[in-house]
Motif scaffolding. Structure first.
Motif, PDB file in Angstrom:
ATOM      1  N   THR A   1       0.828  -1.207   0.000  1.00  0.00           N
ATOM      2  CA  THR A   1       0.000   0.000   0.000  1.00  0.00           C
ATOM      3  C   THR A   1       0.861   1.256   0.000  1.00  0.00           C
ATOM      4  O   THR A   1       2.031   1.227   0.384  1.00  0.00           O
ATOM      5  N   GLN A   2       0.246   2.345  -0.425  1.00  0.00           N
ATOM      6  CA  GLN A   2       0.954   3.620  -0.481  1.00  0.00           C
ATOM      7  C   GLN A   2       0.763   4.410   0.803  1.00  0.00           C
ATOM      8  O   GLN A   2      -0.285   4.331   1.442  1.00  0.00           O
ATOM      9  N   LYS A   3       1.783   5.173   1.157  1.00  0.00           N
ATOM     10  CA  LYS A   3       1.759   6.008   2.352  1.00  0.00           C
ATOM     11  C   LYS A   3       2.207   7.413   1.972  1.00  0.00           C
ATOM     12  O   LYS A   3       2.798   7.633   0.918  1.00  0.00           O
ATOM     13  N   PHE A   4       1.950   8.355   2.860  1.00  0.00           N
ATOM     14  CA  PHE A   4       2.425   9.717   2.653  1.00  0.00           C
ATOM     15  C   PHE A   4       3.793   9.891   3.284  1.00  0.00           C
ATOM     16  O   PHE A   4       4.043   9.419   4.397  1.00  0.00           O
ATOM     17  N   LYS A   5       4.675  10.582   2.566  1.00  0.00           N
ATOM     18  CA  LYS A   5       5.995  10.863   3.111  1.00  0.00           C
ATOM     19  C   LYS A   5       5.915  11.797   4.311  1.00  0.00           C
ATOM     20  O   LYS A   5       6.723  11.712   5.238  1.00  0.00           O
ATOM     21  N   VAL A   6       4.974  12.714   4.285  1.00  0.00           N
ATOM     22  CA  VAL A   6       4.857  13.675   5.381  1.00  0.00           C
ATOM     23  C   VAL A   6       4.180  13.011   6.583  1.00  0.00           C
ATOM     24  O   VAL A   6       3.255  12.205   6.416  1.00  0.00           O
ATOM     25  N   PRO A   7       4.642  13.333   7.808  1.00  0.00           N
ATOM     26  CA  PRO A   7       4.022  12.765   9.013  1.00  0.00           C
ATOM     27  C   PRO A   7       2.726  13.511   9.334  1.00  0.00           C
ATOM     28  O   PRO A   7       2.745  14.630   9.864  1.00  0.00           O
ATOM     29  N   LEU A   8       1.609  12.912   8.996  1.00  0.00           N
ATOM     30  CA  LEU A   8       0.328  13.604   9.095  1.00  0.00           C
ATOM     31  C   LEU A   8      -0.029  13.982  10.529  1.00  0.00           C
ATOM     32  O   LEU A   8      -0.608  15.046  10.774  1.00  0.00           O
ATOM     33  N   ARG A   9       0.317  13.131  11.487  1.00  0.00           N
ATOM     34  CA  ARG A   9      -0.002  13.454  12.890  1.00  0.00           C
ATOM     35  C   ARG A   9       0.755  14.696  13.345  1.00  0.00           C
ATOM     36  O   ARG A   9       0.192  15.596  13.968  1.00  0.00           O
ATOM     37  N   ILE A  10       2.041  14.780  13.020  1.00  0.00           N
ATOM     38  CA  ILE A  10       2.855  15.920  13.442  1.00  0.00           C
ATOM     39  C   ILE A  10       2.373  17.203  12.773  1.00  0.00           C
ATOM     40  O   ILE A  10       2.180  18.238  13.432  1.00  0.00           O
ATOM     41  N   LEU A  11       2.160  17.162  11.468  1.00  0.00           N
ATOM     42  CA  LEU A  11       1.742  18.369  10.763  1.00  0.00           C
ATOM     43  C   LEU A  11       0.323  18.779  11.141  1.00  0.00           C
ATOM     44  O   LEU A  11       0.021  19.971  11.241  1.00  0.00           O
ATOM     45  N   GLY A  12      -0.534  17.803  11.357  1.00  0.00           N
ATOM     46  CA  GLY A  12      -1.888  18.131  11.788  1.00  0.00           C
ATOM     47  C   GLY A  12      -1.892  18.855  13.123  1.00  0.00           C
ATOM     48  O   GLY A  12      -2.631  19.828  13.322  1.00  0.00           O
ATOM     49  N   ALA A  13      -1.037  18.421  14.036  1.00  0.00           N
ATOM     50  CA  ALA A  13      -0.944  19.063  15.347  1.00  0.00           C
ATOM     51  C   ALA A  13      -0.327  20.451  15.263  1.00  0.00           C
ATOM     52  O   ALA A  13      -0.565  21.303  16.134  1.00  0.00           O
TER      53      ALA A  13
END
Length: 298
Positions: free
Chosen positions: A207-219
């Motif tokens: 499966t594909q994932k995002f390179k950016v850490p979504l939890r960190i950027l979302g916070a």
């Protein structure tokens, strides 16, 4: 496009080198970058340009304009990935002071001199922050569609994080599947393509994932609209600065020009008929404004 002094008192071949990065032992991270070298350097040791992307972007977004500036100005252009983006390391802290410190480390690591900082959006506030906290490192800056003020981010950024998290939870294997999900959060195909440029397939996974850490950027979203310096009476950057404004964007309102002039008393303003994504919407007008600003004055 018009270029003006806003505060009067105040086909060549190039080579490109890509470098990935590593995490350091401190809170500073080493930044991944592409180096675009001019075919005809302007001098034996031409001054460097460091180009910084915006939120959810990466060095690859600035590839074409970086090559053009290297060609036109005869200067090496380092297009960097800021922390938590592209190929640069992830770190739980994501704010302008930390990102500016990363760029200061990059300048020191690569022994750059007479450096120009160019930054779009998040990268613009990073450039302004570094110029104010370490002015001796910087010769001049170009701030693209952002100002040294506290201003809320567009609400769409929060929706983007939600949509990207949903894509990861769905376990997509094709970009078309991801795009179908993201349509619920963003109508514009170019914006969806920009966000999906962060997708990749990790080694050994289906499966594909995002390179950016979504939890960190979302916070971090609530604080990314802020600017770390509040009082221009305490700190200012007294060297040349260009603010490039998309006239259809809200990020540099006329009301912000006085505070810009206090922090950056030698600033010039270039208005371009575009929205927030100035560099991709009007790349030629942007190139002209930057070259006019940075070319040697007779």
């Amino acid at each position: 496009m018009r270029l003006r002094l806003a505060n009067p008192i105040a086909t060549a071949v190039w080579s490109t080198t890509t470098r990935r990065a590593y995490a350091t032992s401190s809170s500073r991270v080493s930044l991944a970058y592409d180096l675009h070298e001019p075919a005809k350097p302007s001098s034996d040791a031409p001054a460097a340009i460091v180009f910084m992307h915006g939120l959810f972007g990466s060095k690859k977004n600035n590839r074409s304009i970086s090559k053009a500036l290297a060609r036109d100005l005869g200067r090496p252009v380092y297009a960097v990935d800021l922390r938590n983006h592209g190929d640069s390391p992830h770190h739980h802290r994501h704010d302008y002071t930390a990102m500016a410190d990363d760029v200061a480390g990059f300048i020191d690591e690569h022994k750059l001199h007479n450096t120009t900082l160019i930054g779009h959006s998040m990268g613009a506030k990073t450039a302004m922050t570094l110029a104010l906290q370490s002015p001796d490192l910087i010769d001049n800056i170009v701030s693209v569609d952002n100002a040294p003020i506290d201003a809320a981010l567009l609400s769409s950024f929060g929706k983007y994080v939600q949509g990207m998290k949903r894509i990861e939870e769905a376990g997509v294997t094709k970009q078309a599947e991801a795009d179908a999900i993201l349509k619920d959060y963003e109508e514009s195909l170019p914006v969806r393509q920009f966000l999906l440029g962060n997708l990749h397939r990790p080694a050994g996974e289906k499966t594909q994932k995002f390179k950016v850490p979504l939890r960190i950027l979302g916070a971090a979203l609530d604080n990314l609209g802020d600017f770390p310096f509040k009082d221009p009476g305490e700190v200012r950057f007294a060297k040349p600065t260009l603010f490039v404004r998309g006239t259809q964007s809200k990020y540099i309102p006329d009301e912000a020009l006085p505070i810009i002039g206090q922090f950056f008393p030698r600033f010039e303003l270039a208005d371009i008929d575009a929205g927030h994504w100035v560099t991709s919407e009007k790349p030629e007008e942007f190139r002209q404004a930057v070259v006019e600003f940075l070319k040697p004055k007779l």
